[in-house]
Motif scaffolding. Structure first.
Motif, PDB file in Angstrom:
ATOM      1  N   GLN A   3       0.805  -1.217   0.000  1.00 45.86           N
ATOM      2  CA  GLN A   3       0.000   0.000   0.000  1.00 45.86           C
ATOM      3  C   GLN A   3       0.843   1.275   0.000  1.00 45.86           C
ATOM      4  O   GLN A   3       0.360   2.331  -0.371  1.00 45.86           O
ATOM      5  N   ARG A   4       2.076   1.176   0.441  1.00 47.05           N
ATOM      6  CA  ARG A   4       2.944   2.344   0.585  1.00 47.05           C
ATOM      7  C   ARG A   4       4.116   2.276  -0.395  1.00 47.05           C
ATOM      8  O   ARG A   4       4.575   1.194  -0.754  1.00 47.05           O
ATOM      9  N   ILE A   5       4.593   3.432  -0.783  1.00 40.00           N
ATOM     10  CA  ILE A   5       5.721   3.527  -1.700  1.00 40.00           C
ATOM     11  C   ILE A   5       6.939   2.794  -1.149  1.00 40.00           C
ATOM     12  O   ILE A   5       7.638   2.116  -1.888  1.00 40.00           O
ATOM     13  N   ILE A  87       0.547   4.289  -2.769  1.00 39.15           N
ATOM     14  CA  ILE A  87       0.890   4.027  -4.158  1.00 39.15           C
ATOM     15  C   ILE A  87      -0.009   4.836  -5.087  1.00 39.15           C
ATOM     16  O   ILE A  87       0.452   5.354  -6.115  1.00 39.15           O
ATOM     17  N   VAL A 114      11.066   5.105  -7.384  1.00 37.38           N
ATOM     18  CA  VAL A 114       9.993   4.209  -7.802  1.00 37.38           C
ATOM     19  C   VAL A 114       9.677   4.536  -9.258  1.00 37.38           C
ATOM     20  O   VAL A 114       9.712   5.700  -9.665  1.00 37.38           O
ATOM     21  N   VAL A 119       5.210   0.141 -10.088  1.00 42.82           N
ATOM     22  CA  VAL A 119       3.780   0.242  -9.778  1.00 42.82           C
ATOM     23  C   VAL A 119       3.002  -0.820 -10.555  1.00 42.82           C
ATOM     24  O   VAL A 119       2.130  -1.501  -9.999  1.00 42.82           O
ATOM     25  N   GLU A 122       3.338  -4.244  -9.115  1.00 39.69           N
ATOM     26  CA  GLU A 122       2.590  -4.384  -7.869  1.00 39.69           C
ATOM     27  C   GLU A 122       1.092  -4.455  -8.105  1.00 39.69           C
ATOM     28  O   GLU A 122       0.391  -5.275  -7.520  1.00 39.69           O
ATOM     29  N   ARG A 123       0.582  -3.568  -8.955  1.00 41.40           N
ATOM     30  CA  ARG A 123      -0.858  -3.426  -9.124  1.00 41.40           C
ATOM     31  C   ARG A 123      -1.476  -4.362 -10.165  1.00 41.40           C
ATOM     32  O   ARG A 123      -2.610  -4.771 -10.036  1.00 41.40           O
TER      33      ARG A 123
END
Length: 139
Positions: A3-5, A87, A114, A119, A122-123
């Motif tokens: 959930q976090r960078i 994110i 990042v 991203v 991850e997503r």
């Protein structure tokens, strides 16, 4: 799912100093398979040099790559994000500013980077961008 960078960023990014010659910047990009190098001084962000900066701000002007430094061509007005940001906030910043990578700063200290590929992995790990981002370098 992260959930976090800080959960997806590359910590302790490889950096160059403002005085680093563009020849060395380009070699580092090639050797490490990066499209962007962070310019920092004593762990403080000073700018970023992208592969496009090398072409548009150096080669197109016929600058000598051995005597031109990173600070001569880097973008110094850099959009950044905090490691504790969500994110979604990073995605918003990337869209709003049309950038593919964000330096991550904690206060005034550079702590990571990042990319849009990070991203995507991850997503949406099955997306085309995630596949490209996770592929081996084409050397």
């Amino acid at each position: 799912m992260a959930q976090r960078i800080r959960d997806i960023m590359t910590a302790d990014p490889i950096t160059v100093t403002p005085q680093t010659a563009l020849t060395d910047v380009a070699r580092l990009m090639r050797d490490e398979d990066f499209g962007e190098v962070v310019v920092s001084e004593e762990n403080h962000l000073r700018g970023v040099v992208t592969d496009r900066d090398l072409v548009v701000r150096a080669m197109a002007d016929a600058r000598d790559a051995d005597s031109t430094s990173a600070q001569d061509v880097c973008s110094s007005e850099v959009v950044t994000c905090a490691p504790d940001a969500g994110i979604d906030e990073a995605v918003h910043l990337m869209r709003e500013h049309a950038v593919r990578r964000l330096p991550i700063v904690d206060g005034d200290e550079l702590v990571g980077t990042v990319s849009i590929g990070d991203v995507a992995l991850e997503r949406d790990p099955d997306s085309a961008l995630a596949e490209v981002s996770s592929a081996r370098p084409n050397r």
